[in-house]
Design an enzyme around this catalytic site. Structure first.
Site, PDB file in Angstrom:
ATOM      1  N   GLY A  10      69.593  84.879  26.377  1.00 45.02           N
ATOM      2  CA  GLY A  10      68.232  85.359  26.117  1.00 45.02           C
ATOM      3  C   GLY A  10      67.246  84.203  25.944  1.00 45.02           C
ATOM      4  N   ARG A  14      60.533  85.821  20.715  1.00 41.51           N
ATOM      5  CA  ARG A  14      59.831  85.811  19.432  1.00 41.51           C
ATOM      6  C   ARG A  14      59.772  84.421  18.782  1.00 41.51           C
ATOM      7  NH1 ARG A  14      63.360  90.957  17.529  1.00 41.51           N
ATOM      8  NH2 ARG A  14      64.678  90.107  19.178  1.00 41.51           N
ATOM      9  N   THR A  79      71.926  92.918  26.191  1.00 43.80           N
ATOM     10  CA  THR A  79      73.237  92.446  25.703  1.00 43.80           C
ATOM     11  C   THR A  79      74.410  93.146  26.409  1.00 43.80           C
ATOM     12  OG1 THR A  79      72.912  93.988  23.860  1.00 43.80           O
ATOM     13  CG2 THR A  79      72.459  91.683  23.421  1.00 43.80           C
ATOM     14  N   GLY A 140      69.484  96.749  14.533  1.00 43.66           N
ATOM     15  CA  GLY A 140      69.957  98.062  14.940  1.00 43.66           C
ATOM     16  C   GLY A 140      70.596  98.759  13.743  1.00 43.66           C
ATOM     17  N   LYS A 347      68.529  44.872  12.897  1.00 46.81           N
ATOM     18  CA  LYS A 347      69.161  45.637  13.969  1.00 46.81           C
ATOM     19  C   LYS A 347      70.439  44.952  14.429  1.00 46.81           C
ATOM     20  CE  LYS A 347      69.096  45.010  18.129  1.00 46.81           C
ATOM     21  NZ  LYS A 347      68.853  44.667  19.550  1.00 46.81           N
ATOM     22  N   TYR A 362      62.244  40.049  10.699  1.00 49.05           N
ATOM     23  CA  TYR A 362      63.012  40.793  11.697  1.00 49.05           C
ATOM     24  C   TYR A 362      64.297  40.030  11.971  1.00 49.05           C
ATOM     25  CZ  TYR A 362      64.787  42.612  16.031  1.00 49.05           C
ATOM     26  OH  TYR A 362      65.620  43.138  16.975  1.00 49.05           O
TER      27      TYR A 362
HETATM   28  C1  UD1 Z   1      70.857  92.678  18.601  1.00 46.86           C
HETATM   29  C2  UD1 Z   1      71.481  94.085  18.549  1.00 46.86           C
HETATM   30  C3  UD1 Z   1      71.105  94.743  17.214  1.00 46.86           C
HETATM   31  C4  UD1 Z   1      71.607  93.874  16.074  1.00 46.86           C
HETATM   32  C5  UD1 Z   1      71.103  92.432  16.202  1.00 46.86           C
HETATM   33  C6  UD1 Z   1      71.845  91.564  15.209  1.00 46.86           C
HETATM   34  C7  UD1 Z   1      71.480  94.881  20.863  1.00 46.86           C
HETATM   35  C8  UD1 Z   1      70.848  95.799  21.840  1.00 46.86           C
HETATM   36  N1  UD1 Z   1      70.949  94.872  19.639  1.00 46.86           N
HETATM   37  O1  UD1 Z   1      69.464  92.843  18.559  1.00 46.86           O
HETATM   38  O2  UD1 Z   1      71.696  96.008  17.125  1.00 46.86           O
HETATM   39  O3  UD1 Z   1      71.199  94.438  14.842  1.00 46.86           O
HETATM   40  O4  UD1 Z   1      71.367  91.907  17.521  1.00 46.86           O
HETATM   41  O5  UD1 Z   1      71.323  90.270  15.140  1.00 46.86           O
HETATM   42  O6  UD1 Z   1      72.443  94.220  21.186  1.00 46.86           O
HETATM   43  N2  UD1 Z   1      71.230  87.966  25.036  1.00 46.86           N
HETATM   44  C9  UD1 Z   1      71.802  87.706  26.267  1.00 46.86           C
HETATM   45  N3  UD1 Z   1      71.357  88.378  27.353  1.00 46.86           N
HETATM   46  C10 UD1 Z   1      70.377  89.303  27.299  1.00 46.86           C
HETATM   47  C11 UD1 Z   1      69.784  89.571  26.050  1.00 46.86           C
HETATM   48  C12 UD1 Z   1      70.244  88.900  24.931  1.00 46.86           C
HETATM   49  O7  UD1 Z   1      72.715  86.868  26.358  1.00 46.86           O
HETATM   50  O8  UD1 Z   1      70.036  89.850  28.341  1.00 46.86           O
HETATM   51  C13 UD1 Z   1      71.694  87.224  23.838  1.00 46.86           C
HETATM   52  C14 UD1 Z   1      70.591  86.459  23.152  1.00 46.86           C
HETATM   53  O9  UD1 Z   1      70.523  85.130  23.673  1.00 46.86           O
HETATM   54  C15 UD1 Z   1      71.030  86.490  21.698  1.00 46.86           C
HETATM   55  C16 UD1 Z   1      71.847  87.743  21.579  1.00 46.86           C
HETATM   56  O10 UD1 Z   1      72.167  88.146  22.883  1.00 46.86           O
HETATM   57  O11 UD1 Z   1      71.843  85.385  21.358  1.00 46.86           O
HETATM   58  C17 UD1 Z   1      71.104  88.870  20.856  1.00 46.86           C
HETATM   59  O12 UD1 Z   1      69.902  89.173  21.556  1.00 46.86           O
HETATM   60  P1  UD1 Z   1      68.572  89.583  20.802  1.00 46.86           P
HETATM   61  O13 UD1 Z   1      67.568  89.892  21.844  1.00 46.86           O
HETATM   62  O14 UD1 Z   1      68.243  88.610  19.761  1.00 46.86           O
HETATM   63  O15 UD1 Z   1      69.040  90.968  20.136  1.00 46.86           O
HETATM   64  P2  UD1 Z   1      68.402  91.669  18.863  1.00 46.86           P
HETATM   65  O16 UD1 Z   1      67.127  92.321  19.254  1.00 46.86           O
HETATM   66  O17 UD1 Z   1      68.370  90.745  17.719  1.00 46.86           O
HETATM   67 CA    CA Z   2      68.717  88.638  17.499  1.00 48.10          CA
END
Ligand code: UD1
Ligand code: CA
Length: 447
Positions: A10, A14, A79, A140, A347, A362
């Protein structure tokens, strides 16, 4: 058999950052390195990292980990979509798949072991970590039935007002039975507010879904923005400082100081305000450090003082005092009972016992013997425009104020150099040497 997958594809929208979220740092280590270290001792057969956004950069940051297997997720469609990318990689795999979000950095290995144990004993299709949070915003929510089985996880965005009141959250750490997950993995839809494929939607599709509530909810804090990052940093720092206080270290103003987890301290160490320890530092007993010092990857023996100074990749012997305003740079080794004073930079040098470099000097690429006195403003001219050269000075020698030692040069033992000299020849032991132009004095009023 256990395989581990870490989600790190990801962007971290934010965070509002050019840096991928998992590469942001907490107490000197990136989020992803922290997640990796929580899985280090779990006896897995493989560790897969799902990368996507700035994949090269994330891979590059992890190049020292030999065992990692990177899987590309392009585009990043959630995810669940990330885990779908593992299907070709895990062909023929029959064990458990531990999935970790790459942005949950405070997890303890112990907690993961307990999760795995609970999961195996209960023969679940999936078991995931949960926590009860007073302010569950952003996570979640976990919904269970009367017998404790999890029915579904609903993302906060997709919750109605009533559902949002649920304080039981999904921590984003799951142990799946891979074959059972595989059966349903391709049937996930993206009908949600983000139009993404959610891993959390697998829960309601699996036969037996359980959650395992952590004792310390802080451990499963997810980092989505810079405020959460700073809260985690504060938490880590507070824990580190209380740990060392309990072992005999005083912090005059703890909030203004930062520590790294790889640093250790002896007893009766006093740390003054605005003092920071980075990387791996070993600090002896009775040291008095700060105010305003930064000490990085260095070893300080007992009873070292350092005020308003930078010490980086150096060794400092016991009873040595540094600063105020000294800069000790990499590959420097200062022996015991020495004194390095104000506005001194050293150094890549060895400084013998009892040697004093008190003011405005130095010293670079040098080897200094014992009990030398380096006069104020002495400079080792170590660079000829192309190469660096060494300066050697024997025991008990003294350099006068404003001496320049043009390297390569060897000054013997018990040599005295007159103030203002520029020395570019080797000097024998027991010599007095002055290199200075004749003083011309004229009476200005006479023509
Ligand atoms: C996610 C969970 C949420 C949980 C929270 C805990 C989902 C849909 N939601 O939400 O239920 O409470 O984590 O911290 O899973 N990532 C990828 N590929 C993607 C999207 C994300 O590898 O396409 C990775 C991101 O880099 C990150 C992790 O997955 O490390 C979580 O993604 P993020 O978007 O932060 O999920 P949350 O909205 O926090
Ligand atoms: Ca997260």
């Amino acid at each position: 058999m256990l395989a581990i997958a870490i989600l790190a594809a990801g962007k971290g929208t934010r965070m509002k950052s050019d840096l991928p979220k998992v590469l942001h740092h907490l107490a000197g280590k990136s989020l992803i390195e922290r997640v990796l270290s929580s899985t280090q001792g779990l006896n897995s057969t493989r560790r897969l990292i799902v990368v996507g956004h700035q994949a090269k950069r994330v891979k590059g940051a992890l190049k020292n980990y030999q065992d990692l297997d990177f899987v590309l997720q392009q585009p990043q469609n959630g995810t669940g979509h990330a885990i779908q990318q593992l299907i070709p990689k895990l062909k023929g795999f029959k064990g458990e798949l531990l999935v970790l979000n790459g942005d949950v950095p405070l997890l303890k290995e112990r907690t993961l072991s307990s999760l795995l144990k609970f999961h195996k004993e209960s023969d679940a299709s999936v078991t995931f970590l949960s926590a009860s949070l007073d302010s569950p915003t952003g996570y979640g929510r976990v919904f269970t039935n009367q017998s404790g089985l999890v029915q579904e996880i609903i993302e906060e965005r997709d919750c109605n007002n009533e559902q949002r009141k649920n304080k039981l959250i999904n921590a984003g750490i799951y142990c799946f039975n891979w074959l059972q997950l595989l059966d349903i993995l391709n049937s996930l839809s993206s009908q949600n507010s983000q139009k993404e494929i959610y891993l959390t939607d697998t829960i309601s599709l699996l036969k037996k879904a359980l959650h395992f509530e952590v004792d310390d909810p802080f451990e499963v804090t997810g980092i989505n923005d810079r405020y959460q990052l700073s809260e985690c940093e504060y938490y880590i720092q507070k824990k580190l400082k209380s740990f060392w206080m309990a072992r005999g270290v005083s912090f005059v103003d703890p909030i203004s100081c930062t520590l790294s987890e790889d640093s250790s301290f002896g007893t009766d160490v006093i740390i003054e305000p605005q003092t920071h320890f980075r990387g791996k530092c070993n600090i002896g007993n009775h040291c008095h450090l700060g105010p305003s010092s930064v000490i990085t990857n260095s070893n300080l023996a007992d009873n070292v003082l350092a005020i308003h100074s930078f010490i980086n990749e150096a060794r400092i012997g016991e009873n040595t005092s540094i600063g105020p305003f000294a800069h000790i740079r990499p590959e420097t080794n200062i022996s015991e009972n020495s004194k390095i004073g104000n506005f001194v930079e050293i150094k890549k040098s060895f400084i013998g016992e009892g040697t004093k470099i008190n003011h405005l000097s130095y010293v670079g690429d040098s080897t200094l013997g014992n009990n030398i006195n380096i006069g104020a403003g002495t400079i080792t001219a170590n660079f000829d425009g192309k190469n660096k050269h060494r300066t050697l000075i024997g025991d008990h020698s003294k350099t006068g104020a404003n001496s320049v030692l043009v390297a390569p040069i060897k000054i013997g033992s018990n040599v005295t150099i007159g103030a203002g000299s520029t020395i570019s020849k080797d000097i024998q032991d027991e010599s007095l040497v002055v290199e200075r132009s004749k003083t011309i004095i004229r009476n200005k009023s006479k023509k």
